[in-house]
Design a protein around this motif. Structure first.
Motif, PDB file in Angstrom:
ATOM      1  N   UNK A 626       0.943  -1.016   0.133  1.00 46.39           N
ATOM      2  CA  UNK A 626       0.159  -0.068  -0.104  1.00 46.39           C
ATOM      3  C   UNK A 626       0.892   1.438   0.217  1.00 46.39           C
ATOM      4  N   UNK A 627       0.185   2.398  -0.282  1.00 48.63           N
ATOM      5  CA  UNK A 627       0.969   3.650  -0.500  1.00 48.63           C
ATOM      6  C   UNK A 627       0.583   4.718   0.399  1.00 48.63           C
ATOM      7  N   UNK A 628       0.651   4.883   1.549  1.00 47.32           N
ATOM      8  CA  UNK A 628       0.233   5.868   2.469  1.00 47.32           C
ATOM      9  C   UNK A 628       0.947   7.170   2.177  1.00 47.32           C
ATOM     10  N   UNK A 629       0.599   8.036   1.408  1.00 48.72           N
ATOM     11  CA  UNK A 629       1.483   9.102   0.775  1.00 48.72           C
ATOM     12  C   UNK A 629       2.320   8.607  -0.355  1.00 48.72           C
ATOM     13  N   UNK A 630       2.485   9.693  -0.882  1.00 45.31           N
ATOM     14  CA  UNK A 630       3.662   9.552  -2.437  1.00 45.31           C
ATOM     15  C   UNK A 630       5.021   8.898  -2.194  1.00 45.31           C
ATOM     16  N   UNK A 631       5.530   8.932  -0.938  1.00 44.79           N
ATOM     17  CA  UNK A 631       7.147   8.392  -0.598  1.00 44.79           C
ATOM     18  C   UNK A 631       7.130   7.266   0.059  1.00 44.79           C
ATOM     19  N   UNK A 632       5.919   6.800   0.569  1.00 46.79           N
ATOM     20  CA  UNK A 632       5.773   5.677   1.637  1.00 46.79           C
ATOM     21  C   UNK A 632       5.283   4.506   1.263  1.00 46.79           C
ATOM     22  N   UNK A 633       5.661   3.405   1.600  1.00 44.62           N
ATOM     23  CA  UNK A 633       5.419   1.798   1.225  1.00 44.62           C
ATOM     24  C   UNK A 633       5.129   1.224   2.225  1.00 44.62           C
ATOM     25  N   UNK A 634       3.830   0.671   2.745  1.00 45.26           N
ATOM     26  CA  UNK A 634       3.497  -0.303   3.538  1.00 45.26           C
ATOM     27  C   UNK A 634       3.517  -1.694   2.761  1.00 45.26           C
ATOM     28  N   UNK A 635       4.125  -2.760   3.638  1.00 46.53           N
ATOM     29  CA  UNK A 635       3.876  -4.054   2.967  1.00 46.53           C
ATOM     30  C   UNK A 635       3.690  -5.202   4.150  1.00 46.53           C
ATOM     31  N   UNK A 636       3.147  -6.372   3.795  1.00 51.81           N
ATOM     32  CA  UNK A 636       2.899  -7.120   4.646  1.00 51.81           C
ATOM     33  C   UNK A 636       3.223  -8.511   3.702  1.00 51.81           C
ATOM     34  N   UNK A 637       3.809  -9.666   4.328  1.00 54.44           N
ATOM     35  CA  UNK A 637       4.073 -10.580   3.655  1.00 54.44           C
ATOM     36  C   UNK A 637       3.676 -12.047   4.549  1.00 54.44           C
ATOM     37  N   UNK A 638       2.909 -12.806   3.969  1.00 57.26           N
ATOM     38  CA  UNK A 638       2.457 -14.319   4.654  1.00 57.26           C
ATOM     39  C   UNK A 638       2.895 -15.462   3.744  1.00 57.26           C
ATOM     40  N   UNK A 639       3.443 -16.354   4.579  1.00 57.62           N
ATOM     41  CA  UNK A 639       4.071 -17.653   3.818  1.00 57.62           C
ATOM     42  C   UNK A 639       3.660 -18.660   4.645  1.00 57.62           C
ATOM     43  N   UNK A 640       3.050 -20.025   4.050  1.00 56.89           N
ATOM     44  CA  UNK A 640       2.941 -21.147   4.790  1.00 56.89           C
ATOM     45  C   UNK A 640       2.767 -22.401   4.234  1.00 56.89           C
ATOM     46  N   UNK A 641       3.477 -23.443   4.663  1.00 56.16           N
ATOM     47  CA  UNK A 641       3.358 -24.621   3.918  1.00 56.16           C
ATOM     48  C   UNK A 641       3.188 -25.767   4.824  1.00 56.16           C
ATOM     49  N   UNK A 642       2.602 -26.751   4.401  1.00 55.77           N
ATOM     50  CA  UNK A 642       2.557 -28.313   5.233  1.00 55.77           C
ATOM     51  C   UNK A 642       2.557 -29.345   4.218  1.00 55.77           C
ATOM     52  N   UNK A 643       3.059 -30.495   4.808  1.00 59.37           N
ATOM     53  CA  UNK A 643       3.394 -31.910   4.270  1.00 59.37           C
ATOM     54  C   UNK A 643       2.088 -32.653   4.779  1.00 59.37           C
TER      55      UNK A 643
END
Length: 757
Positions: A626-643
């Motif tokens: 996301x971009x809260x303001x022209x010079x800022x970036x917010x980010x989130x990452x999720x990862x998950x795995x199962x056998x």
């Protein structure tokens, strides 16, 4: 001949003397002089005023400020000629726009988009997005007829769309003299090495040809001419304006003459100053015919400072104000100015009516039909230049075309759209090259050079061949044939690959061994490609895998044997960059059924360990920006795995460790049959790389929390606090990051290559 020249010179001198005399006469009259005239005396006709606007890239935006000053003070302009950016501003003005209209047009320009060297990521089709993610580089070359460099850094697609928006009402124009204000665009013809004052034809193409700075924008073919920027031979065309019948010529110079000469320090400086010297001599010769030259103070500004448009425009206003004593005598009364504006308004042409047909040029019939289908929604409704431009940009996202432009055409009583497709002339095939560099320990770098060849239509319309290879610390080769089924979005994709890599085995932060791993794979995929945002694919692969100890205890387990895997994967991608997105989501879900896996050996004997031969895995990865303001970036990452309860061995288990995946740990140090990872962070743009060489420079911080485990109850959760620098360069992201774990672990990573999704 000499007599003719003398007569021409005398005529020019006479016109200048008359114009100067008129200026002096008007300036000397008292304010009440007009009311003191006898009622039956005819008013002295005002001189025809012409404006010559010079080139200077972003600095040419100062012309808007000069025009604004002239409008405020009621100085009418009867003819205009321009070079490069002066041609853009002059052409927009000549089309009937006011200075305020032009400024609003410029304010609406996304300069990051206009100055980038590649098609915007969001406009690429899905396969080109895959290419950009796997190899985020702008170093691409053509292999059509041999190794070929592109003709320019920037194709000028978005510039062409902007110019076509201005020129759209004038598609039936016989001469630029028929514009609301007569106009000339100055360009240089490469075929004859002569300056050309373009006075008819496509207004958009004329301006674009005038702006085609060599090596930066593609040359423009217009009739018999191959056009580049006119600044090489006539950067401030005051003489051309005089030839248009102007009695008073005002020249505005924002180029080489307007800036002080600085000492040359490098080869590039010497080359630049050499070009400026040629421009300086030609500009001086042309401007000798001007009655007044305005030179804005542009100190502290650069020719690529497009993002400082408002400041540059103000410098133009200030420059006009500085010579107001010489300009104000040219002002007319409110009534006269209103008449002049009304005359301009009467000469403006309306937008063409709704198009009822589409004609496509520049590509074979099959591609023409595809373009018509893509643009079908524009038929029967008023032309929306913004929406039409967006759809044309999507066409360039196939990577087949430099640009796709348009203009209105008429067939009898019917109005239609002429779509002009400009294929990339140096390919296909295309070759992309990128470095892959990264630290594997505190003092060791892994370095490789990656290359990828892409060819189109080798097995029918819409088919593709991708061939990739890497050499250096890693060796690899891969190929895929992508074939649409009966021209639909369904496809088949046979593929093969081979690779050799070196993998570290790390325990408790200590390197215990280095493995040499090799794999050869053949497989088949079948799926559905939605176009730009998603793909679902089922596949079956057979591979031969081997991993042996290269450094370390030779009694450590090794792996070799045949693997057979069936898979199903769905990928969604609506982010707007392969490096640092401003917005969007990337999601990948993959399910794999291992029907056979390679065997584990100790030395030459099967290992006495229990591991599954058949099992299933599932993995999901999601990131959002996301971009809260022209010079800022917010980010989130999720990862998950199962056998699903199985406990596979490497490399078919899950691994964490490395940048943005618990960065305080070695790459793939943490392994298990299941994993969870959650990362959240913030990036702030702290600067920009030079345009055409890169984009943003970011500083940021993020928190990573995750674990690999065989059972959730026994999971050991690790938290890392990370931060660093990210640069978006032509060869991909350059990162320098550091991570510290709450358990005391810490690592620094420096690299060039793929980054976040």
């Amino acid at each position: 001949m000499e007599a003719a020249r003398s007569m021409t010179s005398m005529a020019r001198l006479t016109r200048r003397l008359i114009a100067s005399g008129l200026l002096a006469l008007v300036a000397s009259l008292p304010a009440s002089a007009s009311s003191a005239r006898a009622p039956d005396r005819q008013p002295v006709p005002r001189p025809r005023i012409g404006l010559a606007l010079g080139g200077g890239s972003a600095l040419g935006l100062a012309h808007i400020g000069v025009l604004d000053w002239l409008e405020i003070h009621r100085v009418p302009i009867d003819a205009v000629a321009g070079t490069s950016m002066g041609s853009f501003v002059g052409g927009a003005f000549a089309s009937g726009l006011t200075a305020g209209d032009i400024m609003r047009l410029v304010d609406g320009v996304d300069w990051d988009l206009y100055l980038r060297t590649d098609v915007p990521f969001a406009s690429k089709n899905f396969r080109r997005k895959q290419d950009s993610r796997s190899m985020p580089t702008a170093l691409e070359f053509g292999l059509k007829g041999g190794f070929t460099l592109p003709r320019s850094i920037n194709t000028g697609h978005h510039l062409a769309l902007l110019l076509e928006r201005i020129a759209l009402p004038y598609f039936e124009l016989a001469s630029f003299d028929d514009l609301p204000t007569p106009f000339r665009a100055m360009a240089t013809d490469l075929m004859t090495a002569r300056q050309i004052a373009l006075a008819a034809g496509s207004l958009a193409d004329a301006i674009r040809g005038s702006m085609a700075l060599p090596a930066v924008l593609d040359p423009v073919t217009l009739g018999p001419y191959l056009l580049i920027d006119g600044g090489a031979l006539n950067n401030v065309p005051a003489d051309v304006v005089r030839g248009m019948g102007a009695g008073v010529v005002i020249a505005v110079d924002v180029g080489a003459l307007a800036r002080p000469v600085s000492p040359s320090k490098t080869l590039i400086d010497v080359l630049s100053k050499t070009i400026e010297t040629v421009m300086r001599e030609n500009s001086e010769r042309a401007m000798a015919t001007a009655d007044l030259v305005i030179r804005p103070d542009l100190s502290g500004l650069d020719s690529m400072d497009f993002r400082r448009a408002a400041e540059i425009v103000q410098r133009g206003r200030d420059a006009a104000e500085a010579v107001s004593a010489r300009l104000l005598p040219l002002a007319v009364s409110e009534a006269e100015y209103a008449d002049w504006r009304a005359s301009r308004e009467r000469r403006r042409r309306p937008m063409p009516g709704p198009p009822v047909f589409i004609t496509v040029t520049g590509v074979p019939a099959a591609e023409q039909a595809a373009v018509v289908r893509h643009l079908g929604s524009h038929l029967g409704r008023p032309i929306d230049p913004v929406r039409l431009g967006a759809d044309l940009t999507v066409l360039t996202g196939s990577d087949r075309y430099n640009r796709v432009s348009y203009e209105a055409v008429r067939d009898g009583e019917r109005v239609g759209l002429l779509i002009r497709v400009d294929p990339r002339k140096y390919g296909p095939p295309f070759l992309a090259i990128a470095p892959a560099i990264g630290t594997t320990s505190s003092s060791v770098f892994a370095t490789s050079v990656e290359g990828r060849i892409t060819a189109y239509d080798v097995a029918g319309q819409g088919s593709e061949v991708r061939l990739g290879a890497a050499a250096g610390s890693e060796l690899s080769a891969e190929g895929e044939l992508y074939v649409p089924i009966f021209g639909s979005r369904w496809f088949v994709a046979p593929h093969a690959s081979a690779e050799r890599t070196f993998e570290n085995s790390v325990s408790a932060g200590r390197l215990v061994a280095e493995y040499r791993a090799s794999r050869g794979d053949v497989g088949m995929g079948v799926g559905f490609n939605s176009g730009r945002r998603s793909e679902i694919r089922a596949g079956f692969d057979v591979s031969r895998y081997q991993a042996v100890v290269r450094v370390g205890d030779p009694d450590l387990p090794g792996i070799h044997g045949t693997e057979r895997v069936a898979s199903l994967q769905w990928v969604f991608d609506n982010q707007d960059s392969a490096m640092v997105p401003t917005r969007g989501v990337y999601a990948s879900v993959r399910i794999r059924q291992f029907l056979r896996v390679a065997d584990v050996f100790t030395g030459d004997l099967p290992a006495d360990i229990d591991y599954p031969r058949r099992f299933r895995t599932a993995e999901a990865q999601i990131s959002g920006f996301g971009r809260p303001g022209s010079r800022n970036r917010l980010f989130g990452v999720f990862g998950g795995g199962t056998s699903f309860g199985a406990a596979p061995v490497a490399p078919n288990d899950f691994a964490l460790g490395g940048p943005f995946r618990l960065g305080a740990y070695h790459r793939n140090e943490l392994r298990g049959s299941q994993y969870l990872l959650l990362t959240g962070g913030f990036l702030r743009e702290v600067g920009r790389l030079p345009d055409m060489l890169g984009e943003g420079a970011y500083l940021g911080a993020w928190v990573e929390n995750g674990a690999t485990f065989d059972s959730l109850a026994g999971a050991r959760w690790r938290t890392n606090i990370s931060g660093g620098l990210v640069l978006e360069t032509l060869v991909g992201p350059v990162i320098a990051t550091g991570s510290v774990g709450l358990d005391g672990r810490a690592r620094i990573y420096v690299g060039v290559g793929r980054l976040l999704r």
